[in-house]
Write a protein that holds these residues in place. Structure first.
Motif, mmCIF file in Angstrom:
data_model
loop_
_atom_site.group_PDB
_atom_site.id
_atom_site.type_symbol
_atom_site.label_atom_id
_atom_site.label_comp_id
_atom_site.label_asym_id
_atom_site.label_seq_id
_atom_site.Cartn_x
_atom_site.Cartn_y
_atom_site.Cartn_z
ATOM 1 N N GLU A 177 -28.145 -13.676 -5.644
ATOM 2 C CA GLU A 177 -29.540 -14.183 -5.421
ATOM 3 C C GLU A 177 -30.435 -13.143 -5.995
ATOM 4 N N LEU A 193 -34.478 -21.850 -2.208
ATOM 5 C CA LEU A 193 -33.636 -21.523 -1.138
ATOM 6 C C LEU A 193 -33.907 -22.207 0.227
ATOM 7 N N HIS A 196 -32.126 -24.877 2.441
ATOM 8 C CA HIS A 196 -30.879 -24.548 2.953
ATOM 9 C C HIS A 196 -31.137 -23.246 3.763
ATOM 10 N N MET A 197 -32.397 -22.732 3.988
ATOM 11 C CA MET A 197 -32.638 -21.456 4.725
ATOM 12 C C MET A 197 -33.830 -21.647 5.576
ATOM 13 N N ARG A 206 -23.304 -16.057 5.691
ATOM 14 C CA ARG A 206 -23.219 -16.947 4.403
ATOM 15 C C ARG A 206 -22.713 -16.371 3.296
ATOM 16 N N LEU A 209 -26.152 -19.033 -1.958
ATOM 17 C CA LEU A 209 -26.672 -20.428 -2.054
ATOM 18 C C LEU A 209 -26.771 -20.967 -3.235
ATOM 19 N N LEU A 212 -24.615 -23.919 -4.435
ATOM 20 C CA LEU A 212 -24.978 -25.251 -4.124
ATOM 21 C C LEU A 212 -25.677 -25.828 -5.573
#
Length: 356
Positions: A177, A193, A196-197, A206, A209, A212
């Motif tokens: 990221e 993000l 989902h965050m 985690r 991301l 995804l």
């Protein structure tokens, strides 16, 4: 709480922060960690304290807030509009099931970030990013090894008797990221993000991301549309040498570390075709790449500016590699490129990784 009361108490800045938190967490008494001897009394911790609240917003998490990057007591800085550095840091950490105490490592983590600001004078802003050079929680297995900064979504800026204070949230990122943030834009990445965050809560357990599909697609589309917002990168390995050669040989040699070559190869196609320059800064030298209609290299003082046509940029990307060796470009025959291995060391100076 009025301004006069703040002035009379001598803790106007501190009281303003606490009042803002009391509105967000009415009736909750936070855990507060204060150094035995704060910095203004000769101690090693720059912050006067850090409070942490338990929040159920988004996901159950611990919400840490610093005291000490702004002016907590009397006005000392010459800036009438901002209190101290004009900010306090916040950090949201996912609360584990059954966890009743906020993890203490986060206090040291925030003190270290504040120590960086006090030592360098570099002030974090919304949209900035920073690598941690390792896991942000040293004793916990985690892929979170970097961070970005954004305005805390629940704590708007406040006006205190000492000036304005913004609450800047530290958001934990994986290395993948981080790379996406530098190759696009940290703030835009955080927005991608966010679904989902929630509230940008850091979850040490985690994975990236970017795996995804919707996040990966948004980042790829953003880079293709916007290019990269990263205009400067820093390196420990950068040297420009003037060569004494006859004929048509190179007159300049640029020495780079393999790690920075990887960054250059990724960022140049996201900067120059969009009309933006990219600067690589070392301790003694600066290397600047500019888009141009004619290839050239101009050395002025400790700065080498390399002008590149699109075709030369493409050749640079296909010729240079993040491996030790010497490289040459036909379009820039006056410059020779030397790549050295990059040695990654831990806090004790032990080499833990070799790149190139």
């Amino acid at each position: 709480m009025n301004d006069q009361a703040d002035n009379d108490s001598g803790t106007g800045g501190w009281d303003a922060i606490s009042a803002s938190l009391a509105q967000l967490y009415p009736g909750q008494e936070p855990r507060h960690a204060a150094p035995v001897r704060p910095a203004f009394l000769g101690g090693g911790d720059p912050l006067d304290g850090i409070s942490v609240y338990h929040s159920t917003h988004g996901l159950p998490h611990w919400h840490y807030v610093t005291y000490g990057l702004s002016e907590l007591y009397g006005k000392e800085s010459e800036d009438p509009d901002h209190s101290g550095y004009g900010l306090e840091l916040t950090f949201r950490l996912l609360a584990l099931p059954g966890e009743t105490e906020a993890p203490s490592w986060a206090f040291d983590f925030l003190q270290n970030l504040a120590r960086y600001v006090f030592r360098t004078g570099n002030v974090f802003e919304d949209g900035h990013w920073m690598t941690a050079n390792g896991p942000i929680a040293l004793d916990t297995p985690t892929s979170i090894c970097s961070m970005a900064f954004a305005g805390d979504p629940q704590l708007p800026a406040i006006e205190t008797v000492n000036g304005r204070v913004e609450f800047l949230q530290v958001v934990g990122l994986t290395l993948e990221e981080e790379r996406a943030a530098t190759r696009w834009a940290p703030r835009k990445l955080l927005d991608a993000l966010l679904p989902h965050m929630p509230l940008w809560i850091t979850d040490l357990g985690r994975a990236s991301l970017l795996d995804l599909p919707d996040v990966g697609a948004a980042v790829a589309a953003g880079m293709a549309r916007d290019g990269s917002s990263t205009g400067h990168i820093f390196t420990d390995v950068l040297e420009v040498t003037e060569l004494v050669r006859g004929g048509a040989g190179a007159s300049l040699e640029v020495t780079l570390g393999a790690r920075q070559v990887t960054d250059l190869l990724a960022l140049l196609p996201l900067r120059l075709p969009f009309g933006n320059a990219l600067a690589l800064a070392g301790s003694d030298w600066q290397l600047v790449f500019e888009p141009a209609a004619i290839d050239d290299a101009v050395l002025e003082g400790q700065t080498l500016t390399v002008f590149m046509r699109p075709v030369t940029l493409a050749a640079f990307g296909s010729t240079l590699a993040p491996f030790a060796g010497d490289y040459h470009l036909a379009g820039l025959a006056q410059v020779a490129w030397s790549v050295k291995k990059t040695l990654i060391r831990d806090a004790d100076g032990v080499v833990v990784q070799t790149i190139g």
